[in-house]
Enzyme design. Sequence first.
Site, PDB file in Angstrom:
ATOM      1  N   ASP A  38       0.780  -1.257   0.000  1.00 32.00           N
ATOM      2  CA  ASP A  38       0.000   0.000   0.000  1.00 32.00           C
ATOM      3  C   ASP A  38       0.806   1.299   0.000  1.00 32.00           C
ATOM      4  O   ASP A  38       0.449   2.253   0.713  1.00 32.00           O
ATOM      5  CB  ASP A  38      -0.977   0.020   1.195  1.00 32.00           C
ATOM      6  N   LYS A 143      -6.547  -5.070  -3.056  1.00 33.09           N
ATOM      7  CA  LYS A 143      -7.177  -5.727  -1.911  1.00 33.09           C
ATOM      8  C   LYS A 143      -8.238  -4.814  -1.281  1.00 33.09           C
ATOM      9  O   LYS A 143      -8.003  -3.621  -1.105  1.00 33.09           O
ATOM     10  CB  LYS A 143      -6.112  -6.130  -0.885  1.00 33.09           C
ATOM     11  N   LYS A 146      -7.586  -4.902   4.883  1.00 35.23           N
ATOM     12  CA  LYS A 146      -6.278  -4.516   5.411  1.00 35.23           C
ATOM     13  C   LYS A 146      -5.247  -5.596   5.089  1.00 35.23           C
ATOM     14  O   LYS A 146      -4.097  -5.301   4.768  1.00 35.23           O
ATOM     15  CB  LYS A 146      -6.357  -4.283   6.926  1.00 35.23           C
ATOM     16  N   VAL A 171       3.170   0.407   4.225  1.00 39.90           N
ATOM     17  CA  VAL A 171       2.435   1.136   5.260  1.00 39.90           C
ATOM     18  C   VAL A 171       1.026   0.564   5.403  1.00 39.90           C
ATOM     19  O   VAL A 171       0.489   0.023   4.455  1.00 39.90           O
ATOM     20  CB  VAL A 171       2.364   2.643   4.895  1.00 39.90           C
ATOM     21  N   THR A 172       0.435   0.763   6.593  1.00 34.90           N
ATOM     22  CA  THR A 172       1.075   1.209   7.810  1.00 34.90           C
ATOM     23  C   THR A 172       1.474  -0.005   8.656  1.00 34.90           C
ATOM     24  O   THR A 172       0.832  -1.055   8.566  1.00 34.90           O
ATOM     25  CB  THR A 172       0.147   2.124   8.650  1.00 34.90           C
ATOM     26  N   CYS A 176      -2.057  -2.434   7.845  1.00 34.41           N
ATOM     27  CA  CYS A 176      -2.005  -3.366   6.715  1.00 34.41           C
ATOM     28  C   CYS A 176      -0.771  -4.266   6.735  1.00 34.41           C
ATOM     29  O   CYS A 176      -0.842  -5.422   6.297  1.00 34.41           O
ATOM     30  CB  CYS A 176      -2.137  -2.605   5.408  1.00 34.41           C
ATOM     31  N   GLN A 216       8.119 -13.201  21.604  1.00 35.05           N
ATOM     32  CA  GLN A 216       7.846 -14.625  21.856  1.00 35.05           C
ATOM     33  C   GLN A 216       8.520 -15.536  20.833  1.00 35.05           C
ATOM     34  O   GLN A 216       7.902 -16.435  20.272  1.00 35.05           O
ATOM     35  CB  GLN A 216       6.344 -14.893  21.876  1.00 35.05           C
TER      36      GLN A 216
END
Length: 250
Positions: A38, A143, A146, A171-172, A176, A216
């Site tokens: 994007d 698309k 997002k 971005v961002t 997204c 994690q």
Amino acid sequence: MNKSIERESREFQRLLTIDAEPYAFECRIPGVALLIIDMQRDFLEPGGFGEMLGNDVSQLRKTIEPNIQLLAAWRRAGLPVIHTREGHRPDLTDLPTAKKIRGRGKTTIGDIGPMGRILVRGEAGHDIIPELYPRPTEPVIDKPGKGAFFATDLQAILQNRGISQLVVTGVTTEVCVNTTVREANDRGYECLVPADCVGSYFPEFQHMGLEMIKAQGGIFGWVSTSSAVLEGLASLPPPNRHEPKDMRTE
Ligand code: TIU
């Protein structure tokens, strides 16, 4: 797969170790694509829809130069590049009412904005910034959401090209990029995010958006810098002369 194709594709296999967090990303060449999310005029350009909403576009514009460098190196290496754009059909039949009315703003998706109808395909503001404009051989995924996998043919393209790893930029960071990395992770793709090639209007979301990916033990993926990826790419030999013409971009 016939024997000669199998032999050729084995010749292509190279492992590229890229310095990253939480640990090195083992990049399998050529099964890795650069996925640029994007980088559209309405999000990044002064006078666009993003700025009209009161956002500081300089936060996103910082990502343009590192993306230019990464894209150039990626193209030189002859590796696949895929671009995405968030937007909707001109008749808005793919726009959920929930998305249309979200924010209760005066101007929403489909209305006339500073660079044409907001987030509508074919409008000037919806297109990718000229600095990172796709080449004709590079797929552009339009698309409606997002994430880059929802209601698109991205997965089919990746499967057909034998791609199992993604370097995700754009971005961002927290919207997204994060949604796409999460979708990709659940589908079995390994994602590396170069921190300086992703941007947010909000510095705290930039920071936490990256932390969430690499926490994690790399719960959704890996985080690096673009220079770490560039160093890795520089160690590759020139593109294999057997490479299909449509993958060779320089
Ligand atoms: N591309 C992308 O992230 N679209 C957004 O809607 N971003 C916001 O930050 N709103």
